[in-house]
Design a protein around this motif. Structure first.
Motif, PDB file in Angstrom:
ATOM      1  N   ILE A 185      39.285  48.486  40.177  1.00 47.56           N
ATOM      2  CA  ILE A 185      39.871  47.611  41.204  1.00 47.56           C
ATOM      3  C   ILE A 185      39.598  46.149  40.846  1.00 47.56           C
ATOM      4  N   ASP A 186      38.366  45.866  40.489  1.00 43.40           N
ATOM      5  CA  ASP A 186      37.956  44.503  40.176  1.00 43.40           C
ATOM      6  C   ASP A 186      38.714  43.963  38.962  1.00 43.40           C
ATOM      7  N   ALA A 187      38.802  44.753  37.917  1.00 44.21           N
ATOM      8  CA  ALA A 187      39.461  44.294  36.689  1.00 44.21           C
ATOM      9  C   ALA A 187      40.946  44.037  36.917  1.00 44.21           C
ATOM     10  N   ALA A 188      41.600  44.928  37.641  1.00 41.81           N
ATOM     11  CA  ALA A 188      43.032  44.740  37.908  1.00 41.81           C
ATOM     12  C   ALA A 188      43.253  43.525  38.808  1.00 41.81           C
ATOM     13  N   GLY A 189      42.375  43.343  39.786  1.00 41.92           N
ATOM     14  CA  GLY A 189      42.493  42.182  40.659  1.00 41.92           C
ATOM     15  C   GLY A 189      42.337  40.883  39.897  1.00 41.92           C
ATOM     16  N   ARG A 190      41.388  40.834  38.979  1.00 46.72           N
ATOM     17  CA  ARG A 190      41.174  39.620  38.188  1.00 46.72           C
ATOM     18  C   ARG A 190      42.356  39.359  37.253  1.00 46.72           C
ATOM     19  N   THR A 191      42.947  40.407  36.739  1.00 48.33           N
ATOM     20  CA  THR A 191      44.129  40.239  35.886  1.00 48.33           C
ATOM     21  C   THR A 191      45.274  39.622  36.680  1.00 48.33           C
ATOM     22  N   LEU A 192      45.464  40.085  37.924  1.00 52.30           N
ATOM     23  CA  LEU A 192      46.517  39.498  38.756  1.00 52.30           C
ATOM     24  C   LEU A 192      46.248  38.020  39.018  1.00 52.30           C
ATOM     25  N   LEU A 193      44.995  37.668  39.275  1.00 53.07           N
ATOM     26  CA  LEU A 193      44.657  36.259  39.495  1.00 53.07           C
ATOM     27  C   LEU A 193      45.011  35.423  38.267  1.00 53.07           C
ATOM     28  N   GLU A 194      44.693  35.937  37.086  1.00 46.53           N
ATOM     29  CA  GLU A 194      44.988  35.217  35.849  1.00 46.53           C
ATOM     30  C   GLU A 194      46.490  35.035  35.651  1.00 46.53           C
ATOM     31  N   ARG A 195      47.273  35.942  36.219  1.00 44.84           N
ATOM     32  CA  ARG A 195      48.729  35.884  36.063  1.00 44.84           C
ATOM     33  C   ARG A 195      49.415  35.176  37.221  1.00 44.84           C
ATOM     34  N   GLY A 196      48.625  34.572  38.096  1.00 42.20           N
ATOM     35  CA  GLY A 196      49.188  33.785  39.184  1.00 42.20           C
ATOM     36  C   GLY A 196      49.590  34.566  40.415  1.00 42.20           C
ATOM     37  N   GLN A 197      49.229  35.847  40.474  1.00 38.11           N
ATOM     38  CA  GLN A 197      49.555  36.668  41.647  1.00 38.11           C
ATOM     39  C   GLN A 197      48.304  36.753  42.529  1.00 38.11           C
ATOM     40  N   ALA A 198      47.987  35.599  43.115  1.00 40.21           N
ATOM     41  CA  ALA A 198      46.704  35.452  43.803  1.00 40.21           C
ATOM     42  C   ALA A 198      46.588  36.303  45.053  1.00 40.21           C
ATOM     43  N   GLU A 199      47.676  36.464  45.795  1.00 36.93           N
ATOM     44  CA  GLU A 199      47.566  37.145  47.085  1.00 36.93           C
ATOM     45  C   GLU A 199      47.075  38.588  46.932  1.00 36.93           C
ATOM     46  N   VAL A 200      47.742  39.352  46.093  1.00 33.02           N
ATOM     47  CA  VAL A 200      47.331  40.736  45.890  1.00 33.02           C
ATOM     48  C   VAL A 200      46.033  40.784  45.090  1.00 33.02           C
ATOM     49  N   GLY A 201      45.882  39.900  44.113  1.00 33.66           N
ATOM     50  CA  GLY A 201      44.659  39.884  43.307  1.00 33.66           C
ATOM     51  C   GLY A 201      43.419  39.644  44.149  1.00 33.66           C
ATOM     52  N   GLU A 202      43.469  38.649  45.028  1.00 33.59           N
ATOM     53  CA  GLU A 202      42.319  38.364  45.881  1.00 33.59           C
ATOM     54  C   GLU A 202      42.047  39.506  46.856  1.00 33.59           C
ATOM     55  N   ALA A 203      43.107  40.116  47.369  1.00 29.73           N
ATOM     56  CA  ALA A 203      42.932  41.249  48.283  1.00 29.73           C
ATOM     57  C   ALA A 203      42.243  42.410  47.569  1.00 29.73           C
ATOM     58  N   MET A 204      42.593  42.632  46.302  1.00 30.81           N
ATOM     59  CA  MET A 204      41.949  43.701  45.540  1.00 30.81           C
ATOM     60  C   MET A 204      40.478  43.400  45.283  1.00 30.81           C
ATOM     61  N   LEU A 205      40.165  42.146  44.997  1.00 29.06           N
ATOM     62  CA  LEU A 205      38.756  41.780  44.778  1.00 29.06           C
ATOM     63  C   LEU A 205      37.940  41.970  46.048  1.00 29.06           C
ATOM     64  N   GLN A 206      38.547  41.710  47.193  1.00 26.79           N
ATOM     65  CA  GLN A 206      37.860  41.941  48.466  1.00 26.79           C
ATOM     66  C   GLN A 206      37.598  43.428  48.671  1.00 26.79           C
ATOM     67  N   GLU A 207      38.567  44.250  48.301  1.00 23.81           N
ATOM     68  CA  GLU A 207      38.380  45.703  48.407  1.00 23.81           C
ATOM     69  C   GLU A 207      37.275  46.166  47.468  1.00 23.81           C
ATOM     70  N   ALA A 208      37.247  45.620  46.264  1.00 26.20           N
ATOM     71  CA  ALA A 208      36.207  46.002  45.304  1.00 26.20           C
ATOM     72  C   ALA A 208      34.819  45.627  45.836  1.00 26.20           C
ATOM     73  N   ALA A 209      34.723  44.475  46.480  1.00 27.18           N
ATOM     74  CA  ALA A 209      33.437  44.031  47.011  1.00 27.18           C
ATOM     75  C   ALA A 209      32.978  44.898  48.172  1.00 27.18           C
ATOM     76  N   ARG A 210      33.922  45.456  48.927  1.00 29.41           N
ATOM     77  CA  ARG A 210      33.570  46.297  50.071  1.00 29.41           C
ATOM     78  C   ARG A 210      33.215  47.715  49.688  1.00 29.41           C
ATOM     79  N   LYS A 211      33.746  48.174  48.564  1.00 31.14           N
ATOM     80  CA  LYS A 211      33.586  49.578  48.192  1.00 31.14           C
ATOM     81  C   LYS A 211      32.230  49.813  47.527  1.00 31.14           C
ATOM     82  N   PRO A 212      31.502  50.845  47.941  1.00 32.95           N
ATOM     83  CA  PRO A 212      30.209  51.160  47.291  1.00 32.95           C
ATOM     84  C   PRO A 212      30.413  51.442  45.811  1.00 32.95           C
ATOM     85  N   SER A 213      29.521  50.977  44.986  1.00 30.42           N
ATOM     86  CA  SER A 213      29.643  51.195  43.538  1.00 30.42           C
ATOM     87  C   SER A 213      29.353  52.655  43.176  1.00 30.42           C
TER      88      SER A 213
END
Length: 212
Positions: A184-212
């Motif tokens: 989740i984290d890696a895909a979210g960061r890739t979206l951020l790098e490609r300028g798709q911040a809305e979904v990318g940031e939402a994915m990073l928030q999900e990654a932060a909430r999910k237990p490792s």
């Protein structure tokens, strides 16, 4: 809408926030003319009723307001962005190769019943609230009184209001929650790098909430 449990958003406050920040909705109706979809800016008043009410307007020339009757059921769809997800963005793909492409997105579906509001006072209120909301970020916000009164009066006669009492809210946030945190984290960061911040940031928030 099909909503697997791990993608469901059942929190009314969360869904109200999605609607408030992405108020351009698709109003889907079914009348004697068949299925119809109109793309319209909406104002949500979350304080009205159990689930809130939507306030909007259409052009008087639009046949929708004549085809709808008070109490008719409608659906308004709000989207908070979408993005293609490549399996190559998941670290686990390069280890086991057991990943496939997908599409992530966040949406809210507001089911409700309409009331046609063909009165000037209501329309002035709707236009004023929409204007205040969307002009708020401008250096010199435009307001209705900036235009000549006769000009505004003429334009108000050319629209008709629609009020929707929300009777059911559905939410779906498909953000790879069914994947490992690192994916989740890696895909979210890739979206951020490609300028798709809305979904990318939402994915990073999900990654932060999910237990490792």
């Amino acid at each position: 809408m099909y909503i697997p449990a791990h993608f469901a958003d059942n929190d009314t406050t969360s869904l109200h926030q999605l609607i408030a920040t992405h108020p351009f909705g698709v109003l889907v109706s079914h009348t004697a003319s068949g299925l119809d979809a109109n793309h319209l800016p909406c104002h949500l008043d979350a304080t009205q009723g159990a689930l809130g009410r939507l306030h909007l307007h259409v052009a008087r020339a639009n046949p929708l307001w004549r085809e709808l009757a008070d109490g008719d059921a409608v659906l308004v769809v709000f989207s908070a962005g979408d993005a293609y997800i490549s399996p190559s963005w998941y670290p686990s793909k390069h280890e086991a190769h057991r990943q496939v492409p997908t599409w992530n997105y966040s949406v809210a579906h507001a089911h409700g019943r309409v009331t046609i509001r063909d009165d000037e006072r209501y329309l002035r209120g709707v236009v004023a609230r929409l204007t205040r909301t969307h002009e708020a970020g401008e250096t010199r916000p435009w307001k209705m009184s900036d235009a000549p009164a006769d000009f505004t009066d003429t334009l108000l006669k050319a629209i008709v209001g629609i009020e929707i009492e929300i009777t059911r809210l559905e939410g779906k946030r498909k953000l790879s929650q069914n994947k490992d945190v690192r994916d989740i984290d890696a895909a979210g960061r890739t979206l951020l790098e490609r300028g798709q911040a809305e979904v990318g940031e939402a994915m990073l928030q999900e990654a932060a909430r999910k237990p490792s």
